[in-house]
Design an enzyme around this catalytic site. Structure first.
Site, PDB file in Angstrom:
ATOM      1  N   LEU A  30       0.815  -1.215   0.000  1.00  0.00           N
ATOM      2  CA  LEU A  30       0.000   0.000   0.000  1.00  0.00           C
ATOM      3  C   LEU A  30       0.852   1.270   0.000  1.00  0.00           C
ATOM      4  O   LEU A  30       1.901   1.327   0.631  1.00  0.00           O
ATOM      5  CB  LEU A  30      -0.918  -0.006   1.238  1.00  0.00           C
ATOM      6  CG  LEU A  30      -1.824  -1.238   1.362  1.00  0.00           C
ATOM      7  CD1 LEU A  30      -2.632  -1.174   2.660  1.00  0.00           C
ATOM      8  CD2 LEU A  30      -2.760  -1.363   0.162  1.00  0.00           C
ATOM      9  N   HIS A  31       0.371   2.272  -0.726  1.00  0.00           N
ATOM     10  CA  HIS A  31       1.044   3.572  -0.764  1.00  0.00           C
ATOM     11  C   HIS A  31      -0.006   4.671  -0.600  1.00  0.00           C
ATOM     12  O   HIS A  31      -1.205   4.369  -0.422  1.00  0.00           O
ATOM     13  CB  HIS A  31       1.860   3.732  -2.046  1.00  0.00           C
ATOM     14  CG  HIS A  31       1.090   3.452  -3.306  1.00  0.00           C
ATOM     15  ND1 HIS A  31       0.002   4.196  -3.693  1.00  0.00           N
ATOM     16  CD2 HIS A  31       1.259   2.501  -4.259  1.00  0.00           C
ATOM     17  CE1 HIS A  31      -0.469   3.731  -4.832  1.00  0.00           C
ATOM     18  NE2 HIS A  31       0.260   2.688  -5.192  1.00  0.00           N
ATOM     19  N   HIS A  34      -3.411   4.322  -2.320  1.00  0.00           N
ATOM     20  CA  HIS A  34      -4.402   3.473  -1.643  1.00  0.00           C
ATOM     21  C   HIS A  34      -4.986   4.202  -0.428  1.00  0.00           C
ATOM     22  O   HIS A  34      -6.185   4.125  -0.152  1.00  0.00           O
ATOM     23  CB  HIS A  34      -3.765   2.175  -1.146  1.00  0.00           C
ATOM     24  CG  HIS A  34      -3.187   1.312  -2.228  1.00  0.00           C
ATOM     25  ND1 HIS A  34      -1.841   1.168  -2.427  1.00  0.00           N
ATOM     26  CD2 HIS A  34      -3.798   0.538  -3.165  1.00  0.00           C
ATOM     27  CE1 HIS A  34      -1.637   0.341  -3.441  1.00  0.00           C
ATOM     28  NE2 HIS A  34      -2.792  -0.057  -3.909  1.00  0.00           N
ATOM     29  N   GLN A 145      -8.543   6.683 -10.021  1.00  0.00           N
ATOM     30  CA  GLN A 145      -8.557   7.148 -11.414  1.00  0.00           C
ATOM     31  C   GLN A 145      -7.274   6.742 -12.146  1.00  0.00           C
ATOM     32  O   GLN A 145      -7.240   6.616 -13.363  1.00  0.00           O
ATOM     33  CB  GLN A 145      -8.749   8.677 -11.440  1.00  0.00           C
ATOM     34  CG  GLN A 145      -8.786   9.301 -12.810  1.00  0.00           C
ATOM     35  CD  GLN A 145      -9.848   8.687 -13.707  1.00  0.00           C
ATOM     36  OE1 GLN A 145     -10.960   8.378 -13.269  1.00  0.00           O
ATOM     37  NE2 GLN A 145      -9.508   8.461 -14.972  1.00  0.00           N
ATOM     38  N   LYS A 146      -6.204   6.507 -11.391  1.00  0.00           N
ATOM     39  CA  LYS A 146      -4.928   6.070 -11.987  1.00  0.00           C
ATOM     40  C   LYS A 146      -5.143   4.855 -12.902  1.00  0.00           C
ATOM     41  O   LYS A 146      -4.577   4.773 -13.976  1.00  0.00           O
ATOM     42  CB  LYS A 146      -3.965   5.746 -10.836  1.00  0.00           C
ATOM     43  CG  LYS A 146      -2.806   4.853 -11.161  1.00  0.00           C
ATOM     44  CD  LYS A 146      -1.717   5.621 -11.841  1.00  0.00           C
ATOM     45  CE  LYS A 146      -0.441   4.845 -12.033  1.00  0.00           C
ATOM     46  NZ  LYS A 146      -0.565   3.455 -12.304  1.00  0.00           N
ATOM     47  N   ASP A 147      -5.949   3.901 -12.443  1.00  0.00           N
ATOM     48  CA  ASP A 147      -6.302   2.754 -13.286  1.00  0.00           C
ATOM     49  C   ASP A 147      -7.634   3.068 -13.960  1.00  0.00           C
ATOM     50  O   ASP A 147      -8.681   2.495 -13.623  1.00  0.00           O
ATOM     51  CB  ASP A 147      -6.400   1.479 -12.436  1.00  0.00           C
ATOM     52  CG  ASP A 147      -5.047   1.089 -11.878  1.00  0.00           C
ATOM     53  OD1 ASP A 147      -4.109   0.926 -12.665  1.00  0.00           O
ATOM     54  OD2 ASP A 147      -4.920   0.978 -10.643  1.00  0.00           O
ATOM     55  N   GLN A 150      -9.719   0.298 -15.547  1.00  0.00           N
ATOM     56  CA  GLN A 150     -10.269  -0.592 -14.519  1.00  0.00           C
ATOM     57  C   GLN A 150     -11.527   0.031 -13.887  1.00  0.00           C
ATOM     58  O   GLN A 150     -12.527  -0.653 -13.667  1.00  0.00           O
ATOM     59  CB  GLN A 150      -9.192  -0.836 -13.477  1.00  0.00           C
ATOM     60  CG  GLN A 150      -9.606  -1.724 -12.340  1.00  0.00           C
ATOM     61  CD  GLN A 150      -8.412  -2.121 -11.495  1.00  0.00           C
ATOM     62  OE1 GLN A 150      -7.621  -2.962 -11.882  1.00  0.00           O
ATOM     63  NE2 GLN A 150      -8.283  -1.516 -10.338  1.00  0.00           N
ATOM     64  N   SER A 182       2.542   4.457  -7.913  1.00  0.00           N
ATOM     65  CA  SER A 182       2.270   3.091  -8.370  1.00  0.00           C
ATOM     66  C   SER A 182       3.231   2.169  -7.630  1.00  0.00           C
ATOM     67  O   SER A 182       4.383   2.547  -7.368  1.00  0.00           O
ATOM     68  CB  SER A 182       2.527   3.009  -9.878  1.00  0.00           C
ATOM     69  OG  SER A 182       2.749   1.672 -10.260  1.00  0.00           O
ATOM     70  N   ARG A 184       4.691  -0.082  -8.845  1.00  0.00           N
ATOM     71  CA  ARG A 184       5.783  -0.428  -9.775  1.00  0.00           C
ATOM     72  C   ARG A 184       6.893   0.613  -9.807  1.00  0.00           C
ATOM     73  O   ARG A 184       7.962   0.350 -10.364  1.00  0.00           O
ATOM     74  CB  ARG A 184       5.219  -0.632 -11.182  1.00  0.00           C
ATOM     75  CG  ARG A 184       4.309  -1.842 -11.263  1.00  0.00           C
ATOM     76  CD  ARG A 184       4.032  -2.269 -12.686  1.00  0.00           C
ATOM     77  NE  ARG A 184       3.567  -3.642 -12.716  1.00  0.00           N
ATOM     78  CZ  ARG A 184       2.301  -4.013 -12.580  1.00  0.00           C
ATOM     79  NH1 ARG A 184       1.378  -3.106 -12.393  1.00  0.00           N
ATOM     80  NH2 ARG A 184       1.967  -5.293 -12.610  1.00  0.00           N
TER      81      ARG A 184
HETATM   82  O1  PAF Z   1      -6.083  -2.268  -8.775  1.00  0.00           O
HETATM   83  C1  PAF Z   1      -5.786  -3.316  -8.160  1.00  0.00           C
HETATM   84  O2  PAF Z   1      -4.983  -3.302  -7.221  1.00  0.00           O
HETATM   85  C2  PAF Z   1      -6.414  -4.625  -8.605  1.00  0.00           C
HETATM   86  O3  PAF Z   1      -6.570  -4.677  -9.973  1.00  0.00           O
HETATM   87  C3  PAF Z   1      -7.715  -4.960  -7.877  1.00  0.00           C
HETATM   88  C4  PAF Z   1      -8.832  -3.979  -8.200  1.00  0.00           C
HETATM   89  C5  PAF Z   1      -7.485  -4.991  -6.385  1.00  0.00           C
HETATM   90  C6  PAF Z   1      -8.202  -6.354  -8.309  1.00  0.00           C
HETATM   91  O4  PAF Z   1      -7.264  -7.326  -8.012  1.00  0.00           O
END
Ligand code: PAF
Length: 282
Positions: A30-31, A34, A145-147, A150, A182, A184
């Site tokens: 977590l950062h 999150h 919003q970063k993803d 998704q 991120s 990463r």
């Molecule tokens: O964004 C993420 O960390 C993942 O894609 C998620 C939503 C937890 C699903 O595994």
């Protein structure tokens, strides 16, 4: 904070809750990005649950899933200090037991951008999010919003499957120099990190051009391409200007568009995006 390890543990808790529940799904490590989701969930709900599960089916290979960064002890400490009520940390066998064969696919949205670069990724995300929504039955789910893709996928699946949950998309959290947070980023060398700052500056140039009245997507995409080609450490994977709900590529931005990029920097592919939206004058 209660640590829950099985779906049964979750059901027992959820069945006895009186009050609203906010769910923040994560893969741990977590950062501050999150934490912004968790803080938002904390503000808006009586109870907050966070899931930590490195979901193997959203990675291209077992090796990638295995190598995903993990930082369990610091994650738990962070969640404690944010007054999270429940953390769900299942093992793989709990989520995908022997014989498992049911998956969720959001067809069109999964085919593009991260979906075309990472086959199976979006199906993996849709499946785990659906499983979490079914068992937690939260009032709201929090995504970043970063993803961007998704978040759009989750909104679509909730709508299509009529899952009664509010999808809250929280703004991208950036370092003071603009780099989107991120998990990463830890893989970037100092030089690569410096080059990565061009991602956000290219998006800012597009935002400026859009505000100056340029709506033609080809011109807008070129603005990004020109910024990114300035640095030999950056390899552009895609530049997209797409409809905000369907992710269909646009020729012209009319209402609201997602402008997203993926760029290879060293061994890492970084993604970032901004929303292009007409501001209506009152
Ligand atoms: O964004 C993420 O960390 C993942 O894609 C998620 C939503 C937890 C699903 O595994």
């Amino acid at each position: 904070m209660q640590i829950l390890k099985s779906f049964n543990d979750v059901s027992l808790v959820v069945d006895n809750l009186s009050g609203t529940l906010g769910l923040v799904p994560t893969m741990g490590c977590l950062h501050a990005g999150h934490l912004s989701l968790i803080k938002q969930a904390r503000m808006q709900n009586d109870f907050v649950a966070v899931s930590i599960f490195v979901n193997p089916i959203q990675f291209e290979s077992e090796k990638d899933a295995h190598e995903y960064p993990r930082n369990f002890e610091s994650d738990i400490a962070m969640l404690e200090s944010e007054n999270v009520d429940f953390v769900f940390i299942p093992d793989i066998g709990e989520v995908f037991p022997y014989g498992y064969q049911t998956y969720v696919t959001v067809t069109e949205i999964s085919r593009v951008l991260e979906g075309s670069r990472r086959p199976g990724h979006m199906r993996g995300v849709a499946t785990i999010v659906t499983k979490l929504l079914i068992v937690f039955r939260p009032d709201s789910i929090y995504c970043g919003q970063k993803d961007g893709q998704q978040s759009i996928l989750i909104k679509r699946l909730v709508k299509d499957l009529r899952i009664p949950v509010d999808v809250q998309v929280c703004p991208t959290v950036r370092d003071s120099d603009g780099l989107a947070l991120s998990s990463r980023n830890i893989y970037l060398s100092a030089k690569e990190r410096k080059s990565s700052l061009l991602l956000y500056s290219s998006l800012c140039s597009v935002q400026d051009a859009f505000r100056d009245g340029i709506k033609n997507s080809h011109i807008l995409r070129n603005i990004i391409a020109n910024v990114l080609t300035n640095d030999s450490l950056l390899e552009t994977v895609y530049i997209s200007i797409a409809d905000f709900d369907t992710l269909e590529e646009l020729d012209q931005v009319c209402n609201k568009a997602l402008c997203s990029i993926a760029v290879k920097v060293g061994s890492v592919v970084l993604i970032d995006n901004i929303i292009l939206e007409e501001v209506l004058n009152e």
